[in-house]
Design an enzyme around this catalytic site. Sequence first.
Site, short mmCIF file in Angstrom:
data_model
loop_
_atom_site.label_atom_id
_atom_site.label_comp_id
_atom_site.label_asym_id
_atom_site.label_seq_id
_atom_site.Cartn_x
_atom_site.Cartn_y
_atom_site.Cartn_z
N SER A 82 0.84 -1.20 0.00
CA SER A 82 0.00 0.00 0.00
C SER A 82 0.88 1.26 0.00
CB SER A 82 -0.91 -0.03 1.23
OG SER A 82 -1.35 1.26 1.54
N TRP A 136 2.24 1.70 -3.38
CA TRP A 136 1.19 2.20 -4.28
C TRP A 136 1.15 3.73 -4.26
CZ3 TRP A 136 -3.07 5.32 -3.54
CH2 TRP A 136 -4.00 5.36 -4.57
N HIS A 137 1.42 4.29 -3.07
CA HIS A 137 1.36 5.75 -2.95
C HIS A 137 2.50 6.45 -3.67
CE1 HIS A 137 -1.64 4.89 0.13
NE2 HIS A 137 -2.05 6.12 -0.06
N GLY A 138 3.62 5.80 -3.81
CA GLY A 138 4.71 6.46 -4.51
C GLY A 138 5.96 5.63 -4.55
N PHE A 143 -0.57 10.12 -7.31
CA PHE A 143 -0.42 8.68 -7.07
C PHE A 143 -0.96 7.92 -8.24
CE2 PHE A 143 -0.67 10.30 -2.56
CZ PHE A 143 0.69 10.43 -2.49
#
Lengths: 315, 437
Positions: free
Chosen positions: B279, B282-284, B437
């Site tokens: 997760s 996923w954000h960066g 994102f």
Amino acid sequence: MLKFLVYDKKRNPYKYFFFKLIILFAFVFVSDFLIGNLLRYYYFKQQRGADYLTTYSIDSTKADLLIFGSSRASHHYQPSVFENRLNLTCYNAGRDGSFLFNHYAILEAVLKRYSPKIIILDFSDGEFLKNEDNYDRISSLLPYYKNHPEMRSIIELKSPYEKFKLLSKIYPYNSSLLIIAGGNAIFSKKKREDINGYIPLTRVWNDSIRNENAPIKYEIDSTKVKIYESFIRDCLNSKVKLYISCSPHFIKYTHRDYSIILAQEIAKKYNIKFFDHLQDSIFINNSELFADPLHLNDKGAQLFSNNIADSILSN
Amino acid sequence: MAFVPVYILILAFTILIDYFAGIYIEKTEGKRRKLYLIFSLVANIGVLAFFKYYNFLDNNLSFLLHSFGLTNPIPYLSILLPIGLSFHTFQAMSYTIEVYRGHQKAERHFGIYSLYVMFYPQLVAGPIERPQNLLHQFREKYNFDYDRIVEGLKLMLWGFVKKLVIADRLAIYVNAVYNNPQQHNGMTFLIATIFFAIQIYCDFSGYSDIAIGAAKVMGFKLMTNFNRPYFAKNISEFWKRWHISLSTWFKDYLYISLGGNRVSVPRWYFNLLLVFIISGLWHGANWTYIIWGALNGFYLVFAIITYKFRKKISTVLGINKLPNISQSLQIITTFILTCFAWIFFRANNVTDAFDIIKKISTFKGPVFIEDPSMIIYPILAIFLLLFVELKQEYYKGDFSFLNNKNWILRNLSYTILIILILLFGVFDGGQFIYFQF
């Protein structure tokens, strides 16, 4: 009495919706008009602060010598030095956090009223760098949009929607509530921090000099270059003697700034004197003349103003 | 992050693949079904990996090889991350997975499937919808419904207030501090970190409100994405209230696929950590996001391990007999833990993050105030948010502003919010954080 205007939600939902929308618009319009005009009244009633100084530059000053620029203008050029040395009245129209757009818009407003004898434009390193933030800073000119048509073309550079946003009376004073309150507060009327627009910095920088390896070339904003040339041309057309100057930094650079090289070339094209003091050895070897690496203190400003006055006298 | 018109082809590519994959998954049986699903997932993850993680992996490889005195033969590519890629990729993946699981019929209408992936209000920053909730809505007919439209517009208005008046106002201070970590002290970072926690919440939930409201105006019902997360009493509850569409995505498609909690205890902890690390990623594409994810995973595992012990302590101290105090303490503790994790999320790099933590631990001041408005406006904005959210959380049935029966009070409430935007909104180029994102 107004019953014929009230539509049934179920039978006439469209009309009902638009009727409600008109009511909301009326609420918003009246509030915007009242609050916006109240803010406008108090904005122009300010007795101190950056807004007051800008308003004074635009609407009131009749000084023979005007200084334009950012914080480095407002903290580096002492009007009293120029008044004594050149025997001219002087006002410092520099303002913190302003860029070429702001200087040019104020120049347009000034030239509409009168032609000063001399103008000094303080040119900052990296002035031509492409940076959206510089356009955002145009917002400090929004209160003048209504009464100064000569400034509108510059203000509209901020965004293509500015004309529409300015339909709101509050919008020009966005984020200014506290500043307006401060500028009108009783205590502030007694205490002015500027001397003819010049704001002295009294602190002394104690750290050693730092070396900076800034990029040799960077993306240039062609609009800024055009504005710079317009600034020069408008001064020449109004028979104003223009001097452009770069005030000192307490930073050692490995090479000359690209914007300064470009600005100097343009100034040369128009036969304008350009004084580059950015790396002046008198200042760069003396931290006591600085308040921080980018700004001279009062002592440094006095010495620098004298140097500029010398240069003007010798030209 | 960028909008490059030619990048629309990437979207067209994944839409085409997933559209046909859905149909073939439904048509076929046995191993070939799985193959079609894998093909679709690889295509989606491949696009995401290339645009989002290629240079990150390349940089790390260079660093690794460099430490062994070797040079990296793989070139660095100057690619821009297409706007909203992570969101619509996840939404597209949920479609093929649901078709594979038999929870959703494959969509035969290419236009409707394309609309499912590109539905404008939620294309760039969610909520990440599920096909069961959204697809059928494109076939329904909508009449002009006054109440629904007004509800949608109200939600949008509050979303704009959250974004322009609160998030962007706080961002001025947060950016000034976090982008110059060397120049600021511990107290300043403490304030900036609390401000960032509120900023990111208002930025993202503000966008979600605008998206959900805009969809509602048109007749569509999107899923709730935020439910006042800072009132959560523990980290697990926080993740049930924060970015709900993403949390449930990871739960439904990754956590449960890994076995969830129906595995051995160490494996369960591993599952939790892995889901949160992914997760974060996923954000960066940055180690700061990975650490942020890992930290949240660690919080959860730690909470599970210490559950009985904490309960015992609470009984011994008698806190469990004082529910109000106990709940307040839980909310404050959860907020502090999330704020600590946000430091990694916001810091420009891992070194900065650790420096900031070190500085905060000293509690040294004075607080950086360049201009009083830089701190006064944000504080007022936080009070406004707190007032609204406290009312929504604990006093729901009481006096209502936007839904007041008196039309004058109702219109005054709308007007006040619009005037607040005009007076205090930040209009100068504030991007939504989650667009990146």
